[in-house]
Design a protein around this motif. Structure first.
Motif, PDB file in Angstrom:
ATOM      1  N   HIS A  37     -11.797   6.541  -9.436  1.00 50.35           N
ATOM      2  CA  HIS A  37     -12.736   6.736  -8.114  1.00 50.35           C
ATOM      3  C   HIS A  37     -14.044   7.066  -8.448  1.00 50.35           C
TER       4      HIS A  37
ATOM      5  N   TYR B 110      -6.561   7.930 -12.415  1.00 52.79           N
ATOM      6  CA  TYR B 110      -6.827   7.811 -11.081  1.00 52.79           C
ATOM      7  C   TYR B 110      -8.153   8.259 -10.610  1.00 52.79           C
TER       8      TYR B 110
ATOM      9  N   SER C 226       0.750   3.854  -7.264  1.00 51.43           N
ATOM     10  CA  SER C 226      -0.450   3.126  -7.977  1.00 51.43           C
ATOM     11  C   SER C 226      -0.366   3.232  -9.388  1.00 51.43           C
TER      12      SER C 226
ATOM     13  N   TYR D 104     -10.017  -0.881  -3.505  1.00 51.24           N
ATOM     14  CA  TYR D 104     -11.415  -0.595  -2.674  1.00 51.24           C
ATOM     15  C   TYR D 104     -11.743  -1.829  -1.980  1.00 51.24           C
TER      16      TYR D 104
ATOM     17  N   TYR E 190      -3.870   1.678 -11.060  1.00 52.46           N
ATOM     18  CA  TYR E 190      -4.867   0.921  -9.985  1.00 52.46           C
ATOM     19  C   TYR E 190      -5.231   1.541  -8.993  1.00 52.46           C
ATOM     20  N   ARG E 191      -6.308   1.091  -8.378  1.00 53.10           N
ATOM     21  CA  ARG E 191      -6.773   1.423  -6.977  1.00 53.10           C
ATOM     22  C   ARG E 191      -7.381   0.470  -6.404  1.00 53.10           C
TER      23      ARG E 191
ATOM     24  N   LYS F 108       0.735  -1.299  -0.065  1.00 55.21           N
ATOM     25  CA  LYS F 108      -0.109  -0.048  -0.099  1.00 55.21           C
ATOM     26  C   LYS F 108       0.829   1.363  -0.042  1.00 55.21           C
TER      27      LYS F 108
END
Length: 113
Positions: free
Chosen positions: A85, A81, A48, A62, A59-60, A44
């Motif tokens: 979202h 990004y 990203s 969730y 990438y992200r 983390k």
């Protein structure tokens, strides 16, 4: 330009995929496996954005879902990004707290071959 859009779970299973350029089915499987491995293996604390072959991965994460977008070298990573979202926010409003099951069972027509 966006080349592909993927949603995968933590086990590396593709839950949704959309390609904006023609990629043969057997190459898609190999591409998805490599992309997923690269994104899921990162901590983390890492960025990203990943340089991968002749394109970039944005990438992200969730919860248990990862959203991965493949873009060409000229695309703005921060804009993509933010696009990720916004996409997840729309899903969240539509499904009232989107989960992997919502993506797997409620949106199957999005997966294009």
């Amino acid at each position: 330009m966006i080349k592909f859009f993927l949603m995968v779970n933590k086990q590396g299973q593709t839950r949704l995929s959309r390609y904006y350029e023609h990629v043969e089915i057997n190459k898609r499987t190999m591409l998805e496996a490599e992309v997923i491995k690269n994104c899921l293996s990162r901590s983390k604390d890492q960025c990203s954005f990943i340089e991968y072959k002749d394109f970039k991965l944005v990438y992200r994460q969730y919860a248990a879902l990862f959203v991965v977008v493949g873009i060409d070298q000229t695309e703005n990573e921060m804009a993509v990004y933010e696009l990720i979202h916004n996409f997840v926010e729309v899903l969240d409003k539509y499904f009232s707290r989107v989960s992997e099951l919502d993506v797997s069972f409620s949106v199957p027509e999005i997966r294009l071959s």
